[in-house]
Design an enzyme around this catalytic site. Structure first.
Site, PDB file in Angstrom:
ATOM      1  N   HIS B 175       0.659  -1.257  -0.348  1.00  0.00           N
ATOM      2  CA  HIS B 175       0.166   0.098   0.005  1.00  0.00           C
ATOM      3  C   HIS B 175       0.771   0.935   0.313  1.00  0.00           C
ATOM      4  CE1 HIS B 175      -3.315   2.738   1.206  1.00  0.00           C
ATOM      5  NE2 HIS B 175      -2.172   3.343   1.876  1.00  0.00           N
ATOM      6  N   GLU B 176       1.832   1.732   1.621  1.00  0.00           N
ATOM      7  CA  GLU B 176       2.464   2.559   1.599  1.00  0.00           C
ATOM      8  C   GLU B 176       3.915   2.441  -0.322  1.00  0.00           C
ATOM      9  OE1 GLU B 176       1.534   4.353   3.279  1.00  0.00           O
ATOM     10  OE2 GLU B 176       0.649   4.237   4.621  1.00  0.00           O
ATOM     11  N   HIS B 179       1.468   4.366  -2.184  1.00  0.00           N
ATOM     12  CA  HIS B 179       1.556   5.748  -2.557  1.00  0.00           C
ATOM     13  C   HIS B 179       2.812   6.257  -3.557  1.00  0.00           C
ATOM     14  CE1 HIS B 179      -1.731   6.378  -0.923  1.00  0.00           C
ATOM     15  NE2 HIS B 179      -1.179   6.102   0.400  1.00  0.00           N
ATOM     16  N   TYR B 190      -3.991  14.693  -3.260  1.00  0.00           N
ATOM     17  CA  TYR B 190      -4.506  13.585  -1.664  1.00  0.00           C
ATOM     18  C   TYR B 190      -5.697  14.791  -1.069  1.00  0.00           C
ATOM     19  CZ  TYR B 190      -3.979  10.129   1.674  1.00  0.00           C
ATOM     20  OH  TYR B 190      -3.940   8.617   2.794  1.00  0.00           O
ATOM     21  N   GLU B 199      -6.249   6.189  -2.385  1.00  0.00           N
ATOM     22  CA  GLU B 199      -5.748   5.487  -1.156  1.00  0.00           C
ATOM     23  C   GLU B 199      -6.866   4.231  -1.895  1.00  0.00           C
ATOM     24  OE1 GLU B 199      -5.339   4.436   2.115  1.00  0.00           O
ATOM     25  OE2 GLU B 199      -3.506   6.823   1.653  1.00  0.00           O
ATOM     26  N   ASP B 272      -9.432  13.501   7.490  1.00  0.00           N
ATOM     27  CA  ASP B 272      -9.265  13.247   6.597  1.00  0.00           C
ATOM     28  C   ASP B 272      -9.373  13.623   5.230  1.00  0.00           C
ATOM     29  OD1 ASP B 272      -7.823  10.739   5.874  1.00  0.00           O
ATOM     30  OD2 ASP B 272     -10.129   9.187   5.938  1.00  0.00           O
ATOM     31  N   HIS B 277     -10.083   7.991   3.364  1.00  0.00           N
ATOM     32  CA  HIS B 277      -9.410   6.544   3.997  1.00  0.00           C
ATOM     33  C   HIS B 277     -11.290   5.748   3.799  1.00  0.00           C
ATOM     34  CE1 HIS B 277      -5.195   8.021   5.289  1.00  0.00           C
ATOM     35  NE2 HIS B 277      -5.400   6.762   4.756  1.00  0.00           N
TER      36      HIS B 277
END
Lengths: 113, 356
Positions: B175-176, B179, B190, B199, B272, B277
């Site tokens: 996931h990271e 990005h 974002y 996301e 957020d 998310h």
């Protein structure tokens, strides 16, 4: 000093929120709050002047006034904050709030039993 | 908000940050240079620490030729519980483990993510040009997060109550790093729906990294993000579920998983970054449905449709509807106008409330 910490976002998008009275904290942490969570440090690193980065958590810090006529001072920083000492203090405050909530829940469960 | 106490460029006061970002990503070299200057000015304090660099290009990453030799380059650093990144270098490509479990997980997970992108999408690292994949572990104290800072990964160890060390989940690592793939593919701002798509792409390729490593089919996979990192006493199975957004956890300490899976339940919020998310549950579920409909290994068909879409989306403020349109267009291009793949991709979006 009384402040309210409200955190949101991050990979897990977990919300953490709570009010803290530095008089209730360990002396060393209370001292670091006074030393590092200064208007100068926080203003310089406010996320209102930056672009959000993926999965960075945001931390709203609301400093509550000492008297009824005072104003709440609010600063918002995130995980990209360049002042490490600010994040160190925030980490400790987050841990404090989570532990306090867990303790309260455990107590509630005990009372329910 | 504009800070009038320091000298600033007029554009910085007029344009909100996401618009400056959009101009920078979409503009020519001159515009990028100007926006970079604005960015630097507004981020003096941050840049003093890490010189966070912007996306360097708005274009699809070059594809390596089939049969090319991977040139994986990884670096893992130990932040030693401090916030300053990257920390002390503890492992580089080809070096043996230093015995640190989190460093090993970050190293191996970066390799697994690289392999998925290289072998399946012919992409050489995050930027398509062999970028060194940098990860810092043991970031801060009791830090319940992991993030991509524009240049590298940062993993906390968790507080042990809510999260365990975040490198423990390959879907989180995938996931990271994804990005980074989004950033170097032109980026999705974002905030709000484009942020939720950012996301969602990271979730999609996070679970695909895990499935690819395990050789799982769409039917066999659990479709969970971060299943391995929840604390032992947390009542839940993961951070998020693409199969059942909103049902990943229900815990007294954490609350209930707030993700919607249908546009009827879209969350309008300022928190957020506009619920990036939260509302990502909607495109996440569309991908899950597409993968289930198409069957087989999810990275083979559905993954290609989503990857092709990112490469050509050409709009950093893309909405869910625009993204959905493009996935169907990409399915048509790759598999044929009346193909089963195109029809079922369209159907998946319809089931989450987006008509293409």
């Amino acid at each position: 000093m009384k402040l309210r910490l409200r955190s949101s976002g991050g990979l897990g998008a977990l919300d953490v929120e709570g009010e803290i009275d530095t008089a209730d904290l360990p002396e060393e942490l209370a001292r670091r709050i006074e030393e590092h969570l200064t208007a100068e440090n926080l203003s310089a690193t406010s996320v209102s002047r930056s672009l959000p980065m993926p999965d960075a958590r945001q931390y709203e810090l609301h400093f509550l006034p000492e008297d009824v006529d005072g104003e709440v001072a609010t600063h918002v920083v995130d995980d990209m904050c360049p002042v490490g000492e600010v994040l160190d203090v925030i980490d400790d405050l987050m841990a404090h709030l989570i532990e306090r909530k867990a303790t309260d829940l455990a107590q509630e469960e005990t009372e329910e039993d | 908000m504009c800070d009038h106490t320091t000298p600033s460029h007029p554009m910085q006061c007029i344009l909100p940050p996401h618009m400056i970002e959009a101009v920078r990503m979409r503009g020519d070299a001159k515009m990028r240079k100007m926006c970079d200057a604005l960015h630097r000015e507004a981020h003096k304090a941050r840049i003093a620490r890490q010189e966070a660099s912007p996306p360097t290009a708005f274009q699809a990453a070059p594809r390596v030729s089939r049969g090319a030799i991977p040139m994986l380059r990884r670096e893992v650093y130990d932040a030693k519980k401090r916030a300053t990144l990257p920390g002390t270098l503890v492992r580089t490509e080809g070096e043996p483990s230093n015995g640190d479990q989190q460093a090993d997980e970050a190293y191996d997970g970066a390799g697994d993510t690289y392999n998925l992108y290289f072998e399946q999408y012919q992409r050489d690292s995050l930027d398509g040009q062999g970028l060194t994949m940098k990860s810092s572990v043991h970031v801060r104290r009791k830090f319940n997060n992991a993030f991509w800072n524009g240049e590298q990964m940062a993993y906390g160890d968790g507080d042990g109550r809510i999260f365990k060390p975040l490198t423990g989940s390959l879907s989180v690592i995938g996931h990271e790093l994804s990005h980074g793939v989004v950033q170097f593919s032109g980026g999705l701002v974002y905030q709000d729906q484009s942020g939720a798509l950012n996301e969602s792409f990271a979730d999609v390729f996070g679970v695909l990294t895990d499935q690819y490593k395990k050789g799982q089919s769409a039917a066999e996979a659990d479709w969970l993000i971060g299943a391995e990192i929840l604390g032992d006493d947390i009542n839940g199975e993961a951070l998020r579920s693409m199969k059942a957004p909103g049902a990943a956890y229900d815990d007294r300490l954490l609350g209930k998983d707030p993700q919607p899976f249908h546009m009827d339940d879209y969350l309008n919020t300022t928190r957020d970054n506009g619920g990036v998310h939260l509302n990502s549950g909607i495109p996440n579920h569309a991908f899950y449905l597409t993968a289930q409909y198409l069957g087989g290994k999810a990275w083979e068909k559905a993954g290609h449709i989503w990857y092709d879409t990112l490469q050509d989306v050409n709009n950093p403020h893309a909405t869910f509807a625009e993204w959905a349109d493009m996935t169907v267009a990409k399915a048509r291009k790759r598999f044929g106008a009346g193909s089963r793949e195109a029809i079922l991709t369209r159907r998946a979006w319809k089931l989450v409330g987006i008509n293409v």
